[in-house]
Design an enzyme around this catalytic site. Sequence first.
Site, short mmCIF file in Angstrom:
data_model
loop_
_atom_site.label_atom_id
_atom_site.label_comp_id
_atom_site.label_asym_id
_atom_site.label_seq_id
_atom_site.Cartn_x
_atom_site.Cartn_y
_atom_site.Cartn_z
N SER A 48 0.85 -1.20 0.00
CA SER A 48 0.00 0.00 0.00
C SER A 48 0.88 1.25 0.00
CB SER A 48 -0.88 0.01 1.25
OG SER A 48 -0.07 0.22 2.40
N ASP A 81 -1.25 -1.60 -4.00
CA ASP A 81 -2.63 -1.66 -3.48
C ASP A 81 -3.16 -0.23 -3.31
OD1 ASP A 81 -4.88 -2.89 -2.33
OD2 ASP A 81 -4.05 -2.78 -0.30
N HIS A 82 -4.35 0.03 -3.79
CA HIS A 82 -5.01 1.35 -3.64
C HIS A 82 -4.12 2.52 -4.04
CE1 HIS A 82 -8.63 -0.21 -1.81
NE2 HIS A 82 -7.90 -0.96 -1.02
N HIS A 179 -13.12 -2.67 4.65
CA HIS A 179 -11.77 -2.81 5.19
C HIS A 179 -11.80 -2.83 6.72
CE1 HIS A 179 -10.73 -1.21 1.11
NE2 HIS A 179 -9.87 -2.19 1.21
N GLY A 211 -11.22 -6.07 1.29
CA GLY A 211 -11.83 -6.21 2.62
C GLY A 211 -12.23 -7.64 2.92
N SER A 213 -10.58 -10.05 4.84
CA SER A 213 -10.08 -10.75 6.02
C SER A 213 -11.20 -11.47 6.75
CB SER A 213 -9.41 -9.75 6.98
OG SER A 213 -8.09 -9.48 6.56
N ASP A 255 -5.38 -8.02 4.68
CA ASP A 255 -4.35 -7.30 5.42
C ASP A 255 -4.62 -7.43 6.92
OD1 ASP A 255 -2.52 -5.53 6.41
OD2 ASP A 255 -3.25 -3.77 5.37
N ARG A 280 13.87 -10.39 18.63
CA ARG A 280 13.95 -11.54 17.72
C ARG A 280 13.07 -12.73 18.12
NH1 ARG A 280 20.01 -10.17 16.78
NH2 ARG A 280 20.24 -11.18 18.79
P1 13P Z 1 -8.93 -6.33 5.07
O1 13P Z 1 -9.00 -5.08 5.89
O2 13P Z 1 -10.21 -7.10 5.15
O3 13P Z 1 -7.76 -7.17 5.41
O4 13P Z 1 -8.79 -5.89 3.53
C1 13P Z 1 -7.53 -5.54 3.00
C2 13P Z 1 -7.64 -4.95 1.64
O5 13P Z 1 -8.67 -4.92 1.01
C3 13P Z 1 -6.40 -4.40 1.08
O6 13P Z 1 -6.62 -3.78 -0.15
O1 G3H Z 2 -6.96 -1.38 2.05
C1 G3H Z 2 -6.09 -0.96 2.79
C2 G3H Z 2 -5.04 -1.85 3.28
O2 G3H Z 2 -5.48 -2.57 4.39
C3 G3H Z 2 -3.78 -1.10 3.52
O3 G3H Z 2 -3.75 -0.49 4.78
O4 G3H Z 2 -2.91 1.81 4.24
O5 G3H Z 2 -2.75 0.91 6.55
O6 G3H Z 2 -1.30 0.01 4.74
P1 G3H Z 2 -2.62 0.63 5.09
ZN ZN Z 3 -8.52 -2.76 -0.23
#
Ligand code: 13P
Ligand code: G3H
Ligand code: ZN
Length: 361
Positions: A48, A81-82, A179, A211, A213, A255, A280
């Site tokens: 991201s 990503d995004h 998300h 989204g 997860s 994520d 560690r």
């Molecule tokens: P989650 O928040 O459900 O893990 O989705 C992550 C996501 O869509 C990253 O682009």
């Molecule tokens: O969709 C968003 C992802 O979960 C990325 O999250 O911007 O905190 O890295 P982040």
């Molecule tokens: Zn996303």
Amino acid sequence: MIVTTTQLFKVAYGKFAIGAYNINNAEQAMGLFKGCLSSQAPFILQISKGARKYTDKRMLEAIIRATGEIFPEAIFAVHLDHGDEETCYDCIGSGFYSSVMIDESHESFEQNVAITKRVVDRAHARGISVEAELGMLGGVEEDIKVEEGNACLTDPAEAERFVKETGCDSLACAIGTSHGAFKFKGKQSLHFDVLKKIQVRLPGFPLVMHGSSSVPKAEVDRINAAGGKIAGSMGVDPNEYLPAAKLGVTKVNMDTDGRLVWTRVHREFFRDKPAEFDLRPPGKIFIEEYAKFIAHTNGKLGSSGQLPLVRSAVTNPREEISRLAYHLWEEAGRPEGRDTELWLQAELQSRPTHDQVGSQD
Ligand code: 13P
Ligand code: G3H
Ligand code: ZN
């Protein structure tokens, strides 16, 4: 081996989905590669804008390159990503990313089309795949927070028009997920009705589910028992990944689940060993636990065990066949009046495949 998302989707479409996992550091990278190799799965490693800024985009790139060298059997795409337009151009120009997402879903339809098309033109000129987004997921996405009431599911007719007008390679659709760790208040289910309608309008076209997860209850309970305060969380039912894949979802983004594994491991570790201050030991436990989570999730996506199939598909693409055909035709003394490609097909069938050669070692 780094491949494009398009190459992965060609193999996966309609049969299974590829896990797209967000990575921020070396421990996550190690766990991801280990988990994907133990489950023999291809994968998408996604980065991201926030991850690129966490240390430095060059640091993350170096970590991923190194992990790819440590695990040379892995087959994966490196995906932004995004992204916004500027970050997409930076990734396209880097020569490292094989896929980018341009996310202008918060803009008007026309503006989303115009920006996406510009990115598609630049990316395709370099052989890079493009994911775009239409519709609006709830929750927090990078620095944009979408209130529940403003989230809207993807309109199937608009999706068809959008893909035709932009030439994008895959489309992220809003089908009820959001998300973060708090996805559903009531019924925990994807909008399969919307997904079906999109697939009817875009048959064979790769769809993406953000989204995704699963926010396992057992994980959240362990975090809370070790001092966490996560209340009311709910994720996607992982048993819905495969039915979604059969309806054209080829990429499933996760994520939050990885963050939960990290939080559980570290909270439990320091609760049980309050005198410890070495980073560690918990880091090592995290790598193993994250690898286990990845392998388990790949089982739910149906990508487990698909690595040999993907390897043979990506190592014998059409260009490779043409190149080989020419080489063999030259080797055979340039025989006249022969269709070299047809001749090569027959020739290849009589030889062991790349995988067969590998497995004899
Ligand atoms: P989650 O928040 O459900 O893990 O989705 C992550 C996501 O869509 C990253 O682009
Ligand atoms: O969709 C968003 C992802 O979960 C990325 O999250 O911007 O905190 O890295 P982040
Ligand atoms: Zn996303």
